[in-house]
Scaffold this active site. Structure first.
Site, PDB file in Angstrom:
ATOM      1  CG  PHE A  60     -33.108  16.817  -8.199  1.00  0.00           C
ATOM      2  CD1 PHE A  60     -32.207  16.631  -9.241  1.00  0.00           C
ATOM      3  CD2 PHE A  60     -34.320  17.430  -8.485  1.00  0.00           C
ATOM      4  CE1 PHE A  60     -32.503  17.065 -10.529  1.00  0.00           C
ATOM      5  CE2 PHE A  60     -34.625  17.859  -9.756  1.00  0.00           C
ATOM      6  CZ  PHE A  60     -33.714  17.680 -10.788  1.00  0.00           C
ATOM      7  CG  HIS A  61     -29.510  22.552  -7.702  1.00  0.00           C
ATOM      8  ND1 HIS A  61     -29.961  23.170  -8.845  1.00  0.00           N
ATOM      9  CD2 HIS A  61     -29.119  23.557  -6.864  1.00  0.00           C
ATOM     10  CE1 HIS A  61     -29.841  24.483  -8.723  1.00  0.00           C
ATOM     11  NE2 HIS A  61     -29.338  24.736  -7.521  1.00  0.00           N
ATOM     12  CB  SER A  62     -34.378  21.310 -10.945  1.00  0.00           C
ATOM     13  OG  SER A  62     -34.838  21.492 -12.265  1.00  0.00           O
TER      14      SER A  62
ATOM     15  CB  ALA B 286     -29.810  18.725 -12.890  1.00  0.00           C
TER      16      ALA B 286
END
Length: 965
Positions: free
Chosen positions: A808-810, A789
């Protein structure tokens, strides 16, 4: 100067003077034009002409050429008067040089005279159209002048009469001129991009040096023109090739000229030969264009299937040369090599196919045909060393041309099947040129006098290993100039290379590599050279910023240099093994290269998770096997005997010319792409910040077209100042080694942080901002099971207030523990910031449930942009310390699979406003109002209401929501 009234056999001479006075008058008036303007300008307007866009006296204390000659009266007028006087001798100088060097049947003097004429005209253009009058045309004409200075300079040296002093001066002045360009560009970048005080003064010194050296180079003609008497009589016969004896023998001087120009013009110039080389290089460009497009169109299918689709098998189309191992089939294939090369153009014509599956198969067929066609051609030409070398060099230079084209088109190749007229493609032009190049490429029958049978010396298997590693290295690292730069990118402040400024360094390294590989193959086919290349690979893999990039440049030189002997050796063996098996090995390394980041979606992926280091080791070991084969051959007497045979190097001058031209084209594109620093927010008067989050699905739309243009239009029309892009890392073979952020940032006038680089094994997170990015840090959040992530933590200067932005990329839904750990990490990271903050994110959670309450919590201090929006699952915008004024969700049309969410914030201007914003209770903060109750500058564009435009409209709420407190 003397007047004469006498009759001769040739007629009456009314006035005569030595031809050298043309040179001296040109030199005197040219220097007088510039130096008079400098003296007068410094005397009358010193402080004004040393002032630039950032600094003035005493930081900057010496004026640039442009400021001196173009900004003020009377120095501007004095300059223009003297430069106008200079134009007459300038044209005469070009004419006399042509008369001096013209010979029957020679084309080079005409070409040099043409370059000199155009150079003179463009000189008048940039001197009379100053940067103050029209900045764009001034720059265009200046660049054109520099471009035509290269053939003029090279041609004058090549055509120099036997005059030792003139040749020596030309060499020194030309070397000084072109050597000065490097520090000139460096200090211009220090001034323009990094805003270093005093850098423009140093730049000005180098700029003035260019003027002195340029005029000085033309002044050397005075040493040659004493053979002329005007009007015009050749009193010494030099124009007929009968010059008076020199103290240095003509043979020695010709040898000196040949050494100076590396033998480029020693064998004369033939247009037919130049066209042959141009066709070969373009055909090589077509090969690399088709090959590099295959990964992109294959990637489209697992991308939409969210897993293996079955279409991935088409990557194996590259092994088509293995068909040459079938004895009954080989003669038919060899006999039809022209048809095979023409059929390979199906990979270019694929853009005409709307259906995505059919387009994929067209590209796959084209890749198979082009690999097979090149294997046949190289195998047949292996009987003749000169022709084989010409083919191999054209193949390699074709890669360089592909990289140049991709830079000019912002990392997209204009003839890829994901391009068309609507997004900047030149497919039709590329296809027509491809047909013409293929016809000329195959017009000559294989030469007789040698056998294309397998070479007895060496191992075809080892050669195949070398080819596999080599093609992977060339494709994965050098098919785009920004790939290695993004490997070493580490955020703001900038401490390393930048793609649109320093990309030429990669091209220059590639050029040096090709030249070394052709001229000194023995130098690179050693274990020492292999060791140097391996060290470069290690530095690129392990280090960031400039140190890592220097390693990448070292590796670049080695890969391009070793290409020539490795491919040449492979062509002399069984092509079914050396090239067919070689491409199979290349395919496996490509899959390895994909697996390290796609480990969560492929069988056995966790075994190679995040092991780019293993890939680099594998690549170098494979190349090492090929080098071992070369060294083993060199140790045998038969090889040494064959190596001593003379090779016709006539083609090299054309290839060197092609390399020079490609470098020039790259520099022109680089100049056009140079940052303008025009970063203006849309509503500065309202202190408004419009932020967005968008998952762009690797810049491929639903119909398999590159989507940068459509993305640009929507971001611009929504007036977004700061946008986070997710699934944005395209710097891998399967995504075409692209970078969408370059186009968007430069076209929209935004700063860009690419985020964690391609060697960090994420799907990408990027940040574009109209506001200066003062600092940015890249994070890889805890991911013990699933995919990594990525996150960006950036601090922006927003109207004088520091604002933190998090992109942000979970992780995926299938990995709940990863997502829990990531939510805790990010919550603490956001909570550590005492500044106003915005989160632009992909969270994979329902509103008000589960991990949502970790992101929106007392620990993070963040608030949801609209907690009543219960239709979300992935994209969220959170904030703190800002006045939220609006929120909207805009449909994606067919650009991607995810909508664009946008929020508007007002940045408090005073300490009182900031304190009130931080202390505002939830009830007051969430108060909604109608659109008519907010200022016009705070409103969302009305064009997206109702049915909207191009498939984009406000949806879910049907209308944007507005807030006020």
């Amino acid at each position: 100067m003397t007047a004469r009234y006498k009759d001769k056999d040739a007629g009456t001479v009314v006035l005569s003077f030595g031809g050298q006075w043309v040179s001296w008058s040109h030199t005197i008036f040219a220097y007088l034009a510039f130096l008079s303007a400098l003296i007068v300008g410094s005397s009358l307007h010193y402080h004004k002409i040393v002032q630039n866009e950032w600094y003035g006296f005493p930081d900057e204390w010496f004026p640039s050429v442009s400021a001196t000659i173009g900004d003020r009266y009377p120095e501007r007028s004095m300059f223009m008067i003297f430069i106008a006087i200079t134009s007459g001798p300038r044209f005469a100088l070009v004419g006399l040089w042509y008369l001096l060097t013209a010979r029957p049947g020679r084309s080079l003097p005409k070409l040099v005279a043409g370059a000199g004429l155009i150079r003179t005209l463009t000189c008048g253009g940039w001197t009379y159209i100053t940067s103050t009058d029209d900045h764009d045309w001034h720059d265009i004409l200046m660049i054109s002048y520099l471009v035509f200075t290269i053939p003029w300079t090279a041609g004058c040296i090549a055509l120099s009469p036997p005059n030792a002093k003139a040749i020596k001066y030309r060499k020194y002045l030309a070397a000084g001129f072109f050597g000065t360009l490097v520090p000139l560009v460096y200090f211009f970048i220090q001034h323009k991009v990094h805003r270093v005080p005093g850098a423009y003064t140093i730049y000005a010194f180098f700029e003035w040096s260019l003027i002195l050296l340029d005029v000085g180079f033309d002044a050397v003609t005075a040493l040659d023109f004493d053979t002329f008497e005007v009007v015009v009589r050749d009193v010494k016969g030099a124009s007929k090739g009968h010059a008076e004896p020199s103290s240095v023998s003509a043979a020695v001087l010709e040898k000196e000229k040949e050494k100076t120009m590396a033998g480029v013009f020693s064998a004369g110039f033939r247009l037919a030969d130049a066209l042959d080389i141009a066709a070969d290089v373009y055909h090589g460009f077509v090969f690399w264009s088709i090959l590099t497009s295959l990964g992109v169109v294959v990637w489209y299918f697992p991308l939409w299937h969210m897993g293996i689709s079955g279409f991935e098998v088409l990557v194996m189309s590259t092994v088509a040369p293995a068909l040459l191992g079938i004895k009954s089939l080989r003669p038919k294939l060899v006999k039809n090599q022209r048809r095979i090369h023409l059929l390979s153009l199906a990979g270019l014509a694929a853009y005409l196919v709307e259906n995505t599956v059919c387009r994929l198969f067209a590209v796959g067929f084209g890749v198979g045909a082009t690999c097979l066609g090149w294997a046949i051609t190289l195998s047949l030409d292996s009987a003749q060393p000169a022709r084989l070398e010409a083919r191999v060099v054209a193949w390699v230079v074709g890669l360089l041309m592909s990289s140049v084209a991709k830079f000019a088109w912002y990392t997209n190749n204009p003839i890829w099947p994901i391009m068309h007229a609507a997004n900047g493609g030149w497919n039709g032009t590329g296809l027509v040129l491809g047909v013409l190049a293929a016809l000329r490429f195959t017009r000559r029958a294989p030469l007789q006098g040698g056998s294309p049978a397998a070479e007895k010396n060496g191992s075809a298997l080892l050669s195949a290993f070398g080819i596999g590693g080599l093609f992977f290295g060339l494709h994965s690292l050098l098919s785009d100039t920004s790939t290695m730069i993004l490997w070493v990118w580490d955020g703001y402040p900038i401490r390393g290379p930048v793609s649109n400024i320093h990309g030429w360094y990669t091209i220059a390294a590639m050029t040096v590599g090709v030249v070394i590989g052709v001229s000194k193959p023995g130098l690179v086919t050693t274990w020492t050279a292999f060791g140097v290349g391996s060290v470069g690979a290690a530095l690129l893999t392990l280090y960031s910023e400039w140190f890592g990039y220097y390693g990448g440049l070292t590796l670049t030189v080695y890969l391009m240099a070793i290409s020539v002997p490795l491919i040449s050796s492979a062509a002399k063996k069984s092509p079914a093994v050396s090239l067919g098996l070689g491409f199979l090995i290349y395919n496996f390394v490509v899959l390895f290269h994909v697996w390290v980041v796609a480990y969560a979606f492929v069988p056995g992926g966790p075994l190679v998770r995040e092991h780019t280091d293993w890939i680099m080791i594998t690549m170098m070991l494979l190349i090492g096997a090929g080098v071992f084969d070369l060294i083993s051959q060199q140790a045998k007497p038969a090889y040494k005997k064959a190596d001593q045979r003379p090779v016709n190097t006539h083609h090299r001058k054309y290839h060197l010319g092609a390399l020079g031209l490609l470098n020039l084209l790259f520099l022109c594109a680089s100049f056009l792409r140079f940052p303008t620093n025009d970063y203006k927010p849309y509503h500065a008067e309202d202190r408004l910040l419009t932020a967005g989050i968008w998952t762009i699905h690797f810049s491929l739309d639903n119909d398999m077209w590159s989507s940068e243009y459509r993305m640009r239009d929507l971001i611009k029309e929504l007036e977004i100042d700061v946008v986070g892009l997710l699934e944005s890392d395209l710097q891998r073979i399967i995504m075409g080694n692209r970078d969408t952020t370059q186009f968007l940032a430069e076209d929209l006038g935004m700063y860009v942080d690419y985020g964690p680089g391609p060697n960090k094994h994420t799907w990408g997170a990027a940040l574009l901002s109209k506001f200066p990015i003062l600092n940015s840090t890249h994070h890889l959040l805890p991911s013990p099971v699933g995919e990594l992530a990525p996150a960006i933590h950036a601090t922006l200067d927003v109207y004088g207030t520091l604002v933190d932005v998090f992109v942000f990329h979970s992780g995926q839904e299938e990995d709940p523990e990863d997502r829990r750990l990531q939510s805790e990490y990010l919550s603490k990271l956001m909570g550590s910031s005492p500044r106003p903050s915005i989160l632009l994110s992909y969270l994979v959670t329902d509103p008000l449930k589960g991990n949502y309450n970790t992101y929106v919590s007392d620990v993070s201090g963040m608030h949801d942009v609209d907690e009543t929006d219960d239709d979300r699952w992935c994209e969220y915008i959170l904030f703190k310390g800002l006045r939220r004024t609006g929120y909207a969700r805009v449909s994606r049309s067919t650009i991607t699979d995810t909508e664009l969410q946008v929020a508007k914030f007002v940045v408090p201007a005073t300490d009182k406003d900031r304190a009130a914003t931080w202390a505002a209770p939830k009830k007051l903060r969430d108060r909604r109002v109608n659109e008519e109750q907010v200022p016009r500058g705070w409103r969302f564009p009305g064009m997206f209401k109702g049915e909207g435009v191009r498939g984009h409209q406000y949806h879910v709420f049907e209308e944007p929501r507005y807030f006020k407190f």
